[in-house]
Design a protein around this motif. Structure first.
Motif, PDB file in Angstrom:
ATOM      1  N   ASP A 151       0.830  -1.215   0.000  1.00 30.94           N
ATOM      2  CA  ASP A 151       0.000   0.000   0.000  1.00 30.94           C
ATOM      3  C   ASP A 151       0.859   1.257   0.000  1.00 30.94           C
ATOM      4  OD1 ASP A 151      -2.290  -1.507   0.000  1.00 30.94           O
ATOM      5  OD2 ASP A 151      -2.584  -1.389   2.191  1.00 30.94           O
ATOM      6  N   GLU A 152       1.953   1.237   0.776  1.00 28.07           N
ATOM      7  CA  GLU A 152       2.831   2.400   0.835  1.00 28.07           C
ATOM      8  C   GLU A 152       3.530   2.627  -0.502  1.00 28.07           C
ATOM      9  OE1 GLU A 152       5.469   1.794   4.091  1.00 28.07           O
ATOM     10  OE2 GLU A 152       3.954   2.233   5.628  1.00 28.07           O
ATOM     11  N   ILE A 153       3.933   1.539  -1.156  1.00 20.98           N
ATOM     12  CA  ILE A 153       4.559   1.671  -2.474  1.00 20.98           C
ATOM     13  C   ILE A 153       3.584   2.255  -3.474  1.00 20.98           C
ATOM     14  CG2 ILE A 153       5.473   0.369  -4.442  1.00 20.98           C
ATOM     15  CD1 ILE A 153       6.783  -1.527  -2.417  1.00 20.98           C
ATOM     16  N   ASN A 154       2.359   1.754  -3.459  1.00 16.78           N
ATOM     17  CA  ASN A 154       1.339   2.276  -4.377  1.00 16.78           C
ATOM     18  C   ASN A 154       1.044   3.743  -4.103  1.00 16.78           C
ATOM     19  OD1 ASN A 154       1.080  -0.181  -5.668  1.00 16.78           O
ATOM     20  ND2 ASN A 154      -0.586  -0.886  -4.329  1.00 16.78           N
ATOM     21  N   SER A 155       1.023   4.100  -2.801  1.00 15.36           N
ATOM     22  CA  SER A 155       0.760   5.491  -2.438  1.00 15.36           C
ATOM     23  C   SER A 155       1.885   6.403  -2.920  1.00 15.36           C
ATOM     24  CB  SER A 155       0.608   5.609  -0.917  1.00 15.36           C
ATOM     25  OG  SER A 155       0.436   6.961  -0.532  1.00 15.36           O
ATOM     26  N   SER A 156       3.126   5.961  -2.764  1.00 14.93           N
ATOM     27  CA  SER A 156       4.263   6.772  -3.209  1.00 14.93           C
ATOM     28  C   SER A 156       4.277   6.912  -4.724  1.00 14.93           C
ATOM     29  CB  SER A 156       5.574   6.151  -2.725  1.00 14.93           C
ATOM     30  OG  SER A 156       5.685   6.231  -1.314  1.00 14.93           O
ATOM     31  N   ASN A 157       3.974   5.809  -5.413  1.00 14.43           N
ATOM     32  CA  ASN A 157       3.915   5.894  -6.877  1.00 14.43           C
ATOM     33  C   ASN A 157       2.841   6.866  -7.341  1.00 14.43           C
ATOM     34  OD1 ASN A 157       5.995   4.163  -7.647  1.00 14.43           O
ATOM     35  ND2 ASN A 157       4.722   2.335  -7.393  1.00 14.43           N
ATOM     36  N   LYS A 158       1.719   6.857  -6.653  1.00 16.21           N
ATOM     37  CA  LYS A 158       0.631   7.776  -6.993  1.00 16.21           C
ATOM     38  C   LYS A 158       1.060   9.224  -6.772  1.00 16.21           C
ATOM     39  CE  LYS A 158      -4.212   8.805  -5.932  1.00 16.21           C
ATOM     40  NZ  LYS A 158      -5.387   8.432  -5.098  1.00 16.21           N
ATOM     41  N   TYR A 159       1.764   9.476  -5.672  1.00 20.96           N
ATOM     42  CA  TYR A 159       2.212  10.842  -5.373  1.00 20.96           C
ATOM     43  C   TYR A 159       3.252  11.319  -6.387  1.00 20.96           C
ATOM     44  CZ  TYR A 159       3.972  14.866  -2.805  1.00 20.96           C
ATOM     45  OH  TYR A 159       4.351  16.131  -2.442  1.00 20.96           O
ATOM     46  N   ILE A 160       4.139  10.396  -6.810  1.00 19.73           N
ATOM     47  CA  ILE A 160       5.108  10.759  -7.851  1.00 19.73           C
ATOM     48  C   ILE A 160       4.379  11.205  -9.107  1.00 19.73           C
ATOM     49  CG2 ILE A 160       6.820   9.805  -9.451  1.00 19.73           C
ATOM     50  CD1 ILE A 160       7.879   8.108  -7.158  1.00 19.73           C
ATOM     51  N   GLN A 161       3.338  10.473  -9.491  1.00 24.45           N
ATOM     52  CA  GLN A 161       2.586  10.848 -10.681  1.00 24.45           C
ATOM     53  C   GLN A 161       1.897  12.199 -10.496  1.00 24.45           C
ATOM     54  OE1 GLN A 161       2.648   9.200 -13.652  1.00 24.45           O
ATOM     55  NE2 GLN A 161       1.679  11.096 -14.338  1.00 24.45           N
ATOM     56  N   GLN A 162       1.431  12.458  -9.267  1.00 19.35           N
ATOM     57  CA  GLN A 162       0.811  13.761  -8.981  1.00 19.35           C
ATOM     58  C   GLN A 162       1.830  14.889  -9.133  1.00 19.35           C
ATOM     59  OE1 GLN A 162      -0.719  12.881  -5.039  1.00 19.35           O
ATOM     60  NE2 GLN A 162      -2.815  12.812  -5.792  1.00 19.35           N
ATOM     61  N   LEU A 163       3.053  14.657  -8.663  1.00 20.20           N
ATOM     62  CA  LEU A 163       4.102  15.677  -8.791  1.00 20.20           C
ATOM     63  C   LEU A 163       4.441  15.922 -10.253  1.00 20.20           C
ATOM     64  CD1 LEU A 163       6.542  14.684  -5.907  1.00 20.20           C
ATOM     65  CD2 LEU A 163       5.095  16.712  -6.004  1.00 20.20           C
ATOM     66  N   VAL A 164       4.529  14.860 -11.041  1.00 20.47           N
ATOM     67  CA  VAL A 164       4.807  15.013 -12.468  1.00 20.47           C
ATOM     68  C   VAL A 164       3.701  15.818 -13.138  1.00 20.47           C
ATOM     69  CG1 VAL A 164       5.020  13.774 -14.652  1.00 20.47           C
ATOM     70  CG2 VAL A 164       6.194  12.913 -12.620  1.00 20.47           C
ATOM     71  N   ASN A 165       2.449  15.487 -12.817  1.00 17.35           N
ATOM     72  CA  ASN A 165       1.328  16.227 -13.406  1.00 17.35           C
ATOM     73  C   ASN A 165       1.341  17.684 -12.975  1.00 17.35           C
ATOM     74  OD1 ASN A 165       0.448  13.884 -14.626  1.00 17.35           O
ATOM     75  ND2 ASN A 165      -1.014  13.375 -13.008  1.00 17.35           N
ATOM     76  N   ALA A 166       1.692  17.935 -11.690  1.00 21.32           N
ATOM     77  CA  ALA A 166       1.736  19.308 -11.181  1.00 21.32           C
ATOM     78  C   ALA A 166       2.808  20.116 -11.886  1.00 21.32           C
ATOM     79  CB  ALA A 166       1.989  19.300  -9.672  1.00 21.32           C
ATOM     80  N   LYS A 167       3.975  19.487 -12.113  1.00 21.81           N
ATOM     81  CA  LYS A 167       5.060  20.180 -12.814  1.00 21.81           C
ATOM     82  C   LYS A 167       4.636  20.543 -14.232  1.00 21.81           C
ATOM     83  CE  LYS A 167       8.681  17.909 -14.383  1.00 21.81           C
ATOM     84  NZ  LYS A 167       8.759  18.300 -15.804  1.00 21.81           N
ATOM     85  N   ASN A 168       4.017  19.594 -14.918  1.00 24.04           N
ATOM     86  CA  ASN A 168       3.571  19.854 -16.290  1.00 24.04           C
ATOM     87  C   ASN A 168       2.506  20.941 -16.317  1.00 24.04           C
ATOM     88  OD1 ASN A 168       5.282  17.871 -17.233  1.00 24.04           O
ATOM     89  ND2 ASN A 168       3.725  16.269 -17.193  1.00 24.04           N
ATOM     90  N   LYS A 169       1.606  20.916 -15.328  1.00 22.21           N
ATOM     91  CA  LYS A 169       0.542  21.916 -15.284  1.00 22.21           C
ATOM     92  C   LYS A 169       1.111  23.293 -14.984  1.00 22.21           C
ATOM     93  CE  LYS A 169      -4.076  22.713 -13.392  1.00 22.21           C
ATOM     94  NZ  LYS A 169      -5.151  22.165 -12.521  1.00 22.21           N
ATOM     95  N   SER A 170       2.109  23.345 -14.089  1.00 27.07           N
ATOM     96  CA  SER A 170       2.733  24.625 -13.754  1.00 27.07           C
ATOM     97  C   SER A 170       3.426  25.222 -14.972  1.00 27.07           C
ATOM     98  CB  SER A 170       3.744  24.426 -12.620  1.00 27.07           C
ATOM     99  OG  SER A 170       4.426  25.622 -12.343  1.00 27.07           O
ATOM    100  N   ASP A 171       4.186  24.390 -15.714  1.00 28.46           N
ATOM    101  CA  ASP A 171       4.872  24.876 -16.916  1.00 28.46           C
ATOM    102  C   ASP A 171       3.866  25.385 -17.941  1.00 28.46           C
ATOM    103  OD1 ASP A 171       7.199  24.115 -15.722  1.00 28.46           O
ATOM    104  OD2 ASP A 171       7.414  22.248 -16.845  1.00 28.46           O
ATOM    105  N   SER A 172       2.796  24.627 -18.154  1.00 28.26           N
ATOM    106  CA  SER A 172       1.789  25.010 -19.152  1.00 28.26           C
ATOM    107  C   SER A 172       1.073  26.289 -18.752  1.00 28.26           C
ATOM    108  CB  SER A 172       0.775  23.877 -19.335  1.00 28.26           C
ATOM    109  OG  SER A 172       1.409  22.709 -19.794  1.00 28.26           O
ATOM    110  N   LEU A 173       0.749  26.408 -17.462  1.00 27.33           N
ATOM    111  CA  LEU A 173       0.045  27.592 -16.976  1.00 27.33           C
ATOM    112  C   LEU A 173       0.871  28.849 -17.205  1.00 27.33           C
ATOM    113  CD1 LEU A 173      -2.321  28.864 -15.386  1.00 27.33           C
ATOM    114  CD2 LEU A 173      -1.029  28.400 -13.306  1.00 27.33           C
ATOM    115  N   ASN A 174       2.147  28.807 -16.830  1.00 27.48           N
ATOM    116  CA  ASN A 174       3.009  29.973 -17.012  1.00 27.48           C
ATOM    117  C   ASN A 174       3.129  30.359 -18.486  1.00 27.48           C
ATOM    118  OD1 ASN A 174       3.406  29.983 -14.298  1.00 27.48           O
ATOM    119  ND2 ASN A 174       5.511  29.313 -14.340  1.00 27.48           N
TER     120      ASN A 174
END
Length: 287
Positions: A101-124
């Protein structure tokens, strides 16, 4: 003798004719050079603005990449622990399930960070392009646009925005404010702060006590223009004055004073969930 005089006269006429053509060519080349020089300065100014925005975005990307690398290292550590559990007959299935469960949670958070980075770049990129592409080269000389962490800062010089020594909006500012108001209305979920700033020269006008008054009155003028002339919802607008106490250059030179006499339009997106995603780490990842 007369024949020799005639030859000299013809030579003189030829030289004068050649000189006339050379002057015209020189003037044409000088005009072309001046135009190219002006275009070069405009392109240089736009390049510097783009370079500043790129530096801000690069810093943001670097921060997010560091978080991603940290989370990947955490995943590897958890995976190693899981492998160890699987190889040990004394570990119970409850612990194994918890590690999964912890591995799955960390993998999910990594994907959230990647999406956030892409969204931040696109927004700017979208915000900067939408603002700058609508402004002419002449307007860009009096308007400075920056996007920092999703917040848009539009700085307008007082020479362009107000009548001399006044807080009344000038006629030539109308077209620029019209373009900015369209951007504000397009991003209807954004709050808008209008912030007046002055240099440190004391104001000496009737009914204006000091630079605090002047900066606040100028901000209020812009707010009322956006509301009454360009149809921006007043509940989204805030007017504020910072007087001479928020300089961006030295007041010891005329150039520095000119930079400090400005009005900023600060457009802030309501992206609470997005910002929480960037700032908030997974809860108790090691438990």
């Amino acid at each position: 003798m007369n024949f020799r005089i005639s030859i000299l006269a013809l030579v003189a006429v030829a030289v004068m004719s050649q000189s006339c053509v050379t002057t015209k060519k020189y003037d044409a080349l000088q005009t072309k050079y001046n135009k190219l020089d002006s275009n070069t300065r405009d392109l240089r100014r736009q390049y510097l603005l783009t370079e500043r925005n790129l530096a801000v975005s690069t810093n943001r990307v670097s921060s997010l990449e560091d978080q991603i690398a940290s989370e990947k290292a955490n995943v590897k550590s958890l995976q190693d622990a899981l492998d160890k559990c699987l190889n040990s007959s004394n570990q119970g299935s409850v612990n194994i399930s918890k590690l999964v469960d912890e591995i799955n949670s960390s993998n999910k958070y990594i994907q959230q960070l990647v999406n956030a980075k892409n969204k931040s770049d696109s927004l700017n990129m979208v915000l900067t392009n939408n603002l700058t592409r609508s402004l002419s080269q002449q307007e860009m000389r009096d308007v400075n646009v920056q996007v920092l962490k999703g917040v848009v800062y539009i700085s307008l010089s007082d020479n362009m925005l107000y009548k001399s020594g006044s807080y009344e909006i000038s006629e030539k500012a109308g077209e620029t404010l019209s373009k900015i108001s369209k951007i504000i209305k397009d991003y209807k979920d954004y709050d808008v702060l209008i912030e007046g700033n002055t240099d440190n020269v004391p104001i000496s006008q009737k009914n204006i006590r000091n630079n605090w008054d002047l900066s606040a009155l100028r901000a209020s003028s812009v707010v009322q223009a956006l509301q009454n002339t360009y149809g921006v919802e007043p509940k989204r607008l805030t007017a504020g004055g910072r007087g001479e106490y928020n300089p961006i250059a030295s007041n010891n030179t005329e150039e520095g004073k000119a930079k400090n006499r400005r009005t900023q339009i600060i457009i802030t997106p309501k992206l609470d969930q997005f910002m929480e995603l960037i700032d908030k780490a997974p809860e108790n990842p090691q438990e």
